[in-house]
Design a protein around this motif. Structure first.
Motif, PDB file in Angstrom:
ATOM      1  N   LEU A  72       0.809  -1.219   0.000  1.00 51.00           N
ATOM      2  CA  LEU A  72       0.000   0.000   0.000  1.00 51.00           C
ATOM      3  C   LEU A  72       0.846   1.274   0.000  1.00 51.00           C
ATOM      4  CD1 LEU A  72      -2.882  -1.046   2.428  1.00 51.00           C
ATOM      5  CD2 LEU A  72      -2.941  -0.882  -0.061  1.00 51.00           C
ATOM      6  N   GLY A  73       2.141   1.139   0.174  1.00 58.31           N
ATOM      7  CA  GLY A  73       3.037   2.282   0.023  1.00 58.31           C
ATOM      8  C   GLY A  73       2.947   3.321   1.117  1.00 58.31           C
ATOM      9  N   ALA A  74       2.868   2.884   2.346  1.00 59.12           N
ATOM     10  CA  ALA A  74       2.822   3.829   3.468  1.00 59.12           C
ATOM     11  C   ALA A  74       4.123   4.623   3.543  1.00 59.12           C
ATOM     12  CB  ALA A  74       2.589   3.087   4.769  1.00 59.12           C
ATOM     13  N   GLU A  75       4.004   5.933   3.765  1.00 60.44           N
ATOM     14  CA  GLU A  75       5.169   6.812   3.844  1.00 60.44           C
ATOM     15  C   GLU A  75       5.831   6.754   5.214  1.00 60.44           C
ATOM     16  OE1 GLU A  75       4.046  10.807   2.562  1.00 60.44           O
ATOM     17  OE2 GLU A  75       2.343   9.896   1.526  1.00 60.44           O
ATOM     18  N   ARG A  76       5.040   6.502   6.233  1.00 59.31           N
ATOM     19  CA  ARG A  76       5.560   6.451   7.597  1.00 59.31           C
ATOM     20  C   ARG A  76       4.944   5.267   8.324  1.00 59.31           C
ATOM     21  NH1 ARG A  76       8.288  10.610   9.594  1.00 59.31           N
ATOM     22  NH2 ARG A  76       7.727  10.037  11.725  1.00 59.31           N
ATOM     23  N   LEU A  77       5.741   4.686   9.221  1.00 58.19           N
ATOM     24  CA  LEU A  77       5.273   3.557  10.022  1.00 58.19           C
ATOM     25  C   LEU A  77       5.598   3.831  11.482  1.00 58.19           C
ATOM     26  CD1 LEU A  77       4.411   0.624  10.711  1.00 58.19           C
ATOM     27  CD2 LEU A  77       6.701  -0.106   9.981  1.00 58.19           C
ATOM     28  N   ARG A  78       4.589   3.658  12.325  1.00 58.50           N
ATOM     29  CA  ARG A  78       4.809   3.773  13.765  1.00 58.50           C
ATOM     30  C   ARG A  78       4.265   2.511  14.425  1.00 58.50           C
ATOM     31  NH1 ARG A  78       3.151   8.766  17.886  1.00 58.50           N
ATOM     32  NH2 ARG A  78       4.447   8.045  19.619  1.00 58.50           N
ATOM     33  N   PHE A  79       5.087   1.901  15.253  1.00 59.36           N
ATOM     34  CA  PHE A  79       4.745   0.645  15.936  1.00 59.36           C
ATOM     35  C   PHE A  79       4.764   0.921  17.436  1.00 59.36           C
ATOM     36  CE2 PHE A  79       4.931  -4.129  15.609  1.00 59.36           C
ATOM     37  CZ  PHE A  79       4.916  -4.401  16.962  1.00 59.36           C
ATOM     38  N   VAL A  80       3.606   0.751  18.069  1.00 63.83           N
ATOM     39  CA  VAL A  80       3.486   0.993  19.505  1.00 63.83           C
ATOM     40  C   VAL A  80       3.163  -0.311  20.211  1.00 63.83           C
ATOM     41  CG1 VAL A  80       2.054   2.078  21.272  1.00 63.83           C
ATOM     42  CG2 VAL A  80       2.880   3.425  19.338  1.00 63.83           C
ATOM     43  N   ALA A  81       3.907  -0.592  21.267  1.00 68.04           N
ATOM     44  CA  ALA A  81       3.682  -1.788  22.073  1.00 68.04           C
ATOM     45  C   ALA A  81       3.249  -1.356  23.459  1.00 68.04           C
ATOM     46  CB  ALA A  81       4.957  -2.625  22.156  1.00 68.04           C
ATOM     47  N   THR A  82       2.317  -2.126  24.029  1.00 70.82           N
ATOM     48  CA  THR A  82       1.710  -1.680  25.273  1.00 70.82           C
ATOM     49  C   THR A  82       1.977  -2.661  26.411  1.00 70.82           C
ATOM     50  OG1 THR A  82      -0.389  -2.592  24.471  1.00 70.82           O
ATOM     51  CG2 THR A  82      -0.005  -0.258  24.109  1.00 70.82           C
ATOM     52  N   SER A  83       0.972  -3.051  27.145  1.00 69.06           N
ATOM     53  CA  SER A  83       1.137  -3.616  28.481  1.00 69.06           C
ATOM     54  C   SER A  83       2.097  -4.795  28.588  1.00 69.06           C
ATOM     55  CB  SER A  83      -0.227  -4.025  29.030  1.00 69.06           C
ATOM     56  OG  SER A  83      -0.114  -4.615  30.298  1.00 69.06           O
ATOM     57  N   GLU A 107       7.877   1.172  19.907  1.00 71.95           N
ATOM     58  CA  GLU A 107       7.907   2.126  21.006  1.00 71.95           C
ATOM     59  C   GLU A 107       7.124   1.511  22.165  1.00 71.95           C
ATOM     60  OE1 GLU A 107       6.762   6.164  19.740  1.00 71.95           O
ATOM     61  OE2 GLU A 107       6.700   5.278  17.732  1.00 71.95           O
ATOM     62  N   VAL A 108       7.816   1.154  23.211  1.00 70.90           N
ATOM     63  CA  VAL A 108       7.142   0.587  24.378  1.00 70.90           C
ATOM     64  C   VAL A 108       6.670   1.771  25.216  1.00 70.90           C
ATOM     65  CG1 VAL A 108       7.345  -0.981  26.330  1.00 70.90           C
ATOM     66  CG2 VAL A 108       8.613  -1.451  24.234  1.00 70.90           C
ATOM     67  N   VAL A 109       5.414   2.170  25.007  1.00 69.04           N
ATOM     68  CA  VAL A 109       4.913   3.406  25.601  1.00 69.04           C
ATOM     69  C   VAL A 109       4.523   3.190  27.058  1.00 69.04           C
ATOM     70  CG1 VAL A 109       4.124   4.346  23.412  1.00 69.04           C
ATOM     71  CG2 VAL A 109       2.558   2.953  24.773  1.00 69.04           C
ATOM     72  N   THR A 110       4.543   4.278  27.791  1.00 70.75           N
ATOM     73  CA  THR A 110       4.070   4.236  29.169  1.00 70.75           C
ATOM     74  C   THR A 110       2.552   4.169  29.181  1.00 70.75           C
ATOM     75  OG1 THR A 110       3.838   6.635  29.360  1.00 70.75           O
ATOM     76  CG2 THR A 110       6.012   5.698  29.840  1.00 70.75           C
ATOM     77  N   GLY A 111       2.007   3.879  30.336  1.00 68.07           N
ATOM     78  CA  GLY A 111       0.559   3.868  30.467  1.00 68.07           C
ATOM     79  C   GLY A 111      -0.050   5.224  30.163  1.00 68.07           C
ATOM     80  N   ASP A 112       0.617   6.303  30.580  1.00 67.97           N
ATOM     81  CA  ASP A 112       0.106   7.649  30.316  1.00 67.97           C
ATOM     82  C   ASP A 112       0.101   7.953  28.819  1.00 67.97           C
ATOM     83  OD1 ASP A 112      -0.276   8.072  32.996  1.00 67.97           O
ATOM     84  OD2 ASP A 112       1.569   9.236  33.280  1.00 67.97           O
ATOM     85  N   GLU A 113       1.166   7.555  28.121  1.00 66.28           N
ATOM     86  CA  GLU A 113       1.226   7.771  26.667  1.00 66.28           C
ATOM     87  C   GLU A 113       0.155   6.954  25.958  1.00 66.28           C
ATOM     88  OE1 GLU A 113       5.999   8.614  26.021  1.00 66.28           O
ATOM     89  OE2 GLU A 113       5.297   6.558  26.273  1.00 66.28           O
ATOM     90  N   GLU A 114      -0.040   5.726  26.418  1.00 60.58           N
ATOM     91  CA  GLU A 114      -1.068   4.867  25.848  1.00 60.58           C
ATOM     92  C   GLU A 114      -2.451   5.512  26.013  1.00 60.58           C
ATOM     93  OE1 GLU A 114      -2.576   0.208  26.263  1.00 60.58           O
ATOM     94  OE2 GLU A 114      -0.833   0.909  27.385  1.00 60.58           O
ATOM     95  N   ALA A 115      -2.689   6.076  27.181  1.00 64.48           N
ATOM     96  CA  ALA A 115      -3.967   6.719  27.461  1.00 64.48           C
ATOM     97  C   ALA A 115      -4.213   7.903  26.530  1.00 64.48           C
ATOM     98  CB  ALA A 115      -4.011   7.170  28.917  1.00 64.48           C
TER      99      ALA A 115
END
Length: 317
Positions: A72-83, A107-115
Motif C-alpha cells: 500500500l506504500g505507506a510513507e511512515r510507520l509507527r509501531f506501539v507496544a503496550t502492556s 515504542e514501548v509506551v508508558t501507560g500515560d502515553e497509551e492513554a
C-alpha cells in the motif's frame, strides 16, 4: 493527506491500520484495518517473561503486516507496544524481532502515553457533536491493562491500571492450567474485588465521576456491543458509535459468566481468540459503568490505533 501505517501490539492482539490522514481536519480514511489474536501476554503476569511461542505468533503477524504496508506504500510507520512488553524482562527479544521484520523499533509506551493515544483516536471525530456531553471518559479495556482518560478537547488526566481481560482471566479464572467453564462464584468475587481495587487506584488521579459521556474502546467492549445488537457476524460499521445501556451490559456480563466455552464460541459475532477472556472483559466494563454511574456506553471502533496514525502523520509534516 499523508499515507501512514500504524501498528498497535497489545497483550492479546496485534492490529494494523494503513490510512490516509489529514491531522489538520481530523480526517482519516482507512485503506486496510485488521487484527490478529497473538496472545503476546501469555503467562507474563505469572512469569514476567514473553513466552517463545507467543513471540513467534507475534512475529508471524508482523511478517504478514510488512507485506501489506509495502503493497500500500505507506510513507511512515509507527509501531506501539503496550502492556505485555512493558512488563516483560525479555522485551529486548521482542524489540529485535520487530526491528528485523518491519525496520522500526517498537515504542514501548508508558501507560500515560497509551492513554493519550487512545483518547486522541477515540475523540478526534466526536468534536462538535451536540448529543454527547463533555467531558468524555475514554476507557480502553485491553488484554493486560485498562486505560482511563478524562478530557474535553484535550486530555485532563489519565491512568493505566492492570485489569485487562487476559490478565484477569489468567489471575482468577484458571485452575490446573485451564480456564474454568463456567467460573465459580468465588472466582468471580475475587476478580470483582481485584477490579474494584484497580478502579480505586485509577480514581486517585482521574476524576472518573466527572465524566458526562463514557466512551468504550477495544475488543471486549465492541464484542459486548455486537452481542447486544444480536449481530449475525462482527460488523464494525454497526458497532461504531453504537450505544449499549447499563442494563444490557449487566445482562450480557452475567450471561457470559454463566456460560461454557462452547456456548460462548457459538455466539456469531465472537472472535475465537476472545472466547476464553470475554467474561472478564465484560465484567471490567460493567464495573466501570457502576463506578461512574453511566447509564450507557458509547462504543468506538476508533481507538489507540487511530491515535497512533494521527501522531505518525503529524510527525511526518
Amino acid at each position: 493527506m499523508t499515507r501512514v501505517a500504524a501498528v498497535d501490539c497489545g497483550t492479546n492482539s496485534i492490529r494494523l491500520l494503513v490510512a490516509d490522514v489529514d491531522p489538520a481536519t481530523g480526517q482519516l480514511v482507512d485503506l486496510d484495518r485488521r487484527m490478529t489474536i497473538v496472545r503476546l501476554g501469555q503467562g507474563v503476569d505469572k512469569t514476567g517473561r514473553l513466552a517463545p511461542e507467543a513471540l513467534e505468533r507475534t512475529f508471524a503477524a508482523c511478517r504478514d503486516y510488512a507485506a501489506i504496508i509495502k503493497e500500500l506504500g505507506a510513507e511512515r510507520l509507527r509501531f506501539v507496544a503496550t502492556s505485555a512488553s512493558r512488563d516483560a524482562s525479555n522485551r529486548d527479544d521482542f524489540v529485535r524481532g520487530v526491528l528485523d521484520i518491519l525496520g522500526v523499533e517498537p515504542e514501548v509506551v508508558t501507560g500515560d502515553e497509551e492513554a493519550e493515544l487512545s483518547f486522541t483516536g477515540a475523540t478526534r471525530e466526536l468534536t462538535g457533536r451536540d448529543d454527547l456531553a463533555r467531558p468524555y471518559l475514554v476507557v480502553d479495556i485491553g488484554g493486560g491493562s485498562t486505560e482511563f482518560v478524562v478530557g474535553d478537547d484535550a486530555v485532563r488526566a489519565g491512568r493505566s491500571v492492570n485489569i485487562g481481560c487476559v490478565r484477569m482471566t489468567e489471575r482468577h479464572l484458571v485452575r490446573d492450567g485451564k480456564v474454568t467453564d463456567p467460573p465459580t462464584p468465588d472466582q468471580i468475587t475475587a476478580m470483582r474485588a481485584d477490579i474494584e481495587a484497580a478502579l480505586d487506584l485509577a480514581e486517585e488521579t482521574v476524576p472518573l465521576r466527572e465524566a458526562r459521556t463514557l466512551v468504550g474502546l477495544a475488543g471486549s467492549v465492541t464484542t459486548v456491543s455486537a452481542i447486544a445488537q444480536n449481530l449475525p457476524a462482527y460488523d464494525a460499521e454497526a458497532i461504531h458509535h453504537s450505544r449499549v445501556s447499563y442494563d444490557r451490559v449487566r445482562e450480557i456480563t452475567e450471561s457470559l459468566l454463566r456460560s461454557t466455552h462452547a456456548e460462548r464460541a457459538a455466539i456469531p459475532s465472537m472472535h475465537p481468540g476472545r472466547v476464553d477472556v470475554i467474561g472478564a472483559g465484560a465484567l471490567v466494563l460493567l464495573s466501570i459503568m457502576e463506578r461512574v454511574g453511566a447509564s450507557e456506553v458509547v462504543v468506538s471502533e476508533h481507538d489507540i490505533l487511530d491515535g497512533i496514525a494521527f501522531k505518525a502523520a503529524e510527525e511526518g509534516k
